[in-house]
Motif scaffolding. Sequence first.
Motif, mmCIF file in Angstrom:
data_model
loop_
_atom_site.group_PDB
_atom_site.id
_atom_site.type_symbol
_atom_site.label_atom_id
_atom_site.label_comp_id
_atom_site.label_asym_id
_atom_site.label_seq_id
_atom_site.Cartn_x
_atom_site.Cartn_y
_atom_site.Cartn_z
ATOM 1 N N GLU A 104 50.588 66.622 11.903
ATOM 2 C CA GLU A 104 50.123 66.024 13.083
ATOM 3 C C GLU A 104 51.135 65.123 13.725
ATOM 4 N N ILE A 105 51.582 64.092 12.672
ATOM 5 C CA ILE A 105 52.560 63.254 13.113
ATOM 6 C C ILE A 105 53.913 63.815 13.774
ATOM 7 N N ILE A 106 54.378 64.783 12.913
ATOM 8 C CA ILE A 106 55.647 65.528 13.260
ATOM 9 C C ILE A 106 55.437 65.987 14.876
ATOM 10 N N SER A 107 54.290 66.552 15.035
ATOM 11 C CA SER A 107 53.810 67.529 16.107
ATOM 12 C C SER A 107 54.004 66.480 17.206
ATOM 13 N N SER A 108 53.263 65.195 17.086
ATOM 14 C CA SER A 108 53.197 64.413 18.004
ATOM 15 C C SER A 108 54.317 63.812 18.633
ATOM 16 N N ASN A 109 55.561 64.145 17.711
ATOM 17 C CA ASN A 109 56.851 63.870 18.068
ATOM 18 C C ASN A 109 57.617 65.000 18.609
ATOM 19 N N ASN A 110 57.000 66.132 19.116
ATOM 20 C CA ASN A 110 57.739 67.115 19.480
ATOM 21 C C ASN A 110 58.679 67.813 18.209
ATOM 22 N N MET A 111 58.236 67.971 17.195
ATOM 23 C CA MET A 111 58.909 68.199 15.976
ATOM 24 C C MET A 111 58.043 69.395 15.355
ATOM 25 N N ALA A 112 58.641 70.321 14.544
ATOM 26 C CA ALA A 112 57.896 71.427 13.811
ATOM 27 C C ALA A 112 58.781 71.671 12.518
ATOM 28 N N PRO A 113 58.057 72.053 11.409
ATOM 29 C CA PRO A 113 58.764 72.316 10.203
ATOM 30 C C PRO A 113 59.349 73.668 10.296
ATOM 31 N N LEU A 114 60.683 73.792 10.139
ATOM 32 C CA LEU A 114 61.378 75.118 10.143
ATOM 33 C C LEU A 114 60.993 76.053 8.991
ATOM 34 N N TRP A 115 60.635 75.679 7.754
ATOM 35 C CA TRP A 115 60.186 76.593 6.976
ATOM 36 C C TRP A 115 59.017 77.309 7.127
ATOM 37 N N GLU A 116 58.161 77.028 8.241
ATOM 38 C CA GLU A 116 57.098 77.921 8.487
ATOM 39 C C GLU A 116 57.448 79.035 9.522
ATOM 40 N N VAL A 117 58.756 78.595 9.996
ATOM 41 C CA VAL A 117 59.074 79.879 11.233
ATOM 42 C C VAL A 117 60.563 80.317 10.691
ATOM 43 N N LEU A 118 61.054 79.939 9.586
ATOM 44 C CA LEU A 118 62.569 80.534 9.137
ATOM 45 C C LEU A 118 62.692 81.802 9.416
ATOM 46 N N ARG A 119 61.679 82.985 8.718
ATOM 47 C CA ARG A 119 62.036 84.289 8.743
ATOM 48 C C ARG A 119 61.995 84.745 10.255
ATOM 49 N N GLY A 120 61.061 84.258 10.904
ATOM 50 C CA GLY A 120 61.062 84.655 12.117
ATOM 51 C C GLY A 120 62.115 84.433 13.137
ATOM 52 N N LEU A 121 63.090 83.373 12.931
ATOM 53 C CA LEU A 121 63.869 83.006 13.564
ATOM 54 C C LEU A 121 65.262 83.879 12.957
ATOM 55 N N THR A 122 65.270 84.003 11.828
ATOM 56 C CA THR A 122 66.214 84.850 11.124
ATOM 57 C C THR A 122 65.630 86.220 10.348
ATOM 58 N N PRO A 123 65.067 87.272 11.137
ATOM 59 C CA PRO A 123 64.631 88.241 10.289
ATOM 60 C C PRO A 123 65.600 89.067 9.401
ATOM 61 N N ARG A 124 65.087 89.622 8.505
ATOM 62 C CA ARG A 124 65.875 90.701 7.791
ATOM 63 C C ARG A 124 66.789 91.675 8.315
ATOM 64 N N GLU A 125 65.857 92.236 9.362
ATOM 65 C CA GLU A 125 66.747 93.262 10.223
ATOM 66 C C GLU A 125 65.779 93.089 11.593
ATOM 67 N N PRO A 126 66.405 93.666 12.732
ATOM 68 C CA PRO A 126 65.889 93.321 14.038
ATOM 69 C C PRO A 126 64.193 93.840 13.841
ATOM 70 N N LEU A 127 63.545 93.047 14.649
ATOM 71 C CA LEU A 127 62.051 93.277 14.573
ATOM 72 C C LEU A 127 61.949 94.570 15.603
ATOM 73 N N GLN A 128 60.691 95.310 15.410
ATOM 74 C CA GLN A 128 60.647 96.450 16.382
ATOM 75 C C GLN A 128 59.660 95.659 17.522
ATOM 76 N N LYS A 129 60.453 95.210 18.524
ATOM 77 C CA LYS A 129 59.291 94.216 19.512
ATOM 78 C C LYS A 129 59.094 95.248 20.651
ATOM 79 N N VAL A 130 59.677 96.208 20.884
ATOM 80 C CA VAL A 130 59.243 97.273 21.751
ATOM 81 C C VAL A 130 59.027 98.638 21.475
ATOM 82 N N SER A 131 58.130 99.282 22.245
ATOM 83 C CA SER A 131 57.773 100.628 22.024
ATOM 84 C C SER A 131 58.608 101.723 22.772
ATOM 85 N N PRO A 132 58.832 102.782 22.240
ATOM 86 C CA PRO A 132 59.342 103.916 23.090
ATOM 87 C C PRO A 132 58.586 104.482 23.915
ATOM 88 N N THR A 133 58.347 103.639 25.010
ATOM 89 C CA THR A 133 57.792 103.919 26.180
ATOM 90 C C THR A 133 58.766 104.991 27.105
#
Length: 340
Positions: A7-36
Amino acid sequence: MASEFAEIISSNNMAPLWEVLRGLTPREPLQKVSPTFWRSNTIKENMKLACEFISAEDAERRVLVLENEQLRGKSLATNSLYAGIQMILPGEIAPSHRHTASALRLILSGEGGYTTVDGDKVFMSPGDFIITPTGVFHDHGAEGDEPVMWLDGLDVPVVQMLNCGFSADDPDHKQEVKYPADYSGTIFGNGLRPISPAPKRTYGTGSIFHYPYERTYKALTTMKAAGNFDPCDGIKMTFIDPTTGLSPILTMSAFMQLMPEGFRGQTFQETDGAVCCVVEGSVSVVINDEPFQFEQHDVFVLPSWSTRSYESPEGCILFSFSDKCLQEHLGFWQRRVVSN
Ligand code: GTQ
């Protein structure tokens, strides 16, 4: 304690990197679109409805945007590519305007269509590849007795990501043609480059912007006759600006590919997602282990890093565009052959 910290860091517009790190630096490209994919018949039928619904003039551009199933409402075919189908009826004009986004076009049907880019007018035939570079006025029309339809590709998502876009309407609805027919193509499309007078705006668009299918087809079939084929692609050519050797649009590459009759390609992956359109023949494509069959003028998405393999009993000419040149420029582009 943990929630107090959050709550404290959030109220100061900050966020913990360790919760989002793998999303920011995936092991390989994520399949975000489909073969439409969009079937040729569906495109034609829906375009007919659009023509009854609105004029090219009122729409500014009568375009049906091709949206990826996974990205509805965002005008995106892939994360980085916009695609649409545009139609102009005989006598109509798509009024002159300009914007930061660059456009490329593959003509699907109809004779007598033209585009004027910065005062240089060219007529377009099916299979032709056309570009509109960033920031120049362009208008389109159909001067024959047939509707003209084409596939549009724009780098809109890149311009949006960078938030650097401008646009303007031309006070002249239809640009005055400033040059003789095929001016830029004649100057820059014959193995020559002007040096004196120094190239400024005296040379039309500054390089070629119209690549007639006749020549593309001849280049591909001449290579086919020589009999050298890539085990994944068959024969694949990319369109270049002859003054630089690079893609004529620096955010998007465009390709024309030939698979000979009986072609069975290997499975591979590439980091650039692509929008593809069958120009001639037909092709079976296995995308992420799912089989698809595509016929002339079907349009489909190849998601980035998806596994893909081509098979074509009757042979195929396939057009595609992607962000490959942008990825190459940034040192990101990768290809991996998966199997024989
Ligand atoms: O032809 O100028 O598909 O401005 C989307 C935006 C085509 C065009 C599109 C455009 C155009």
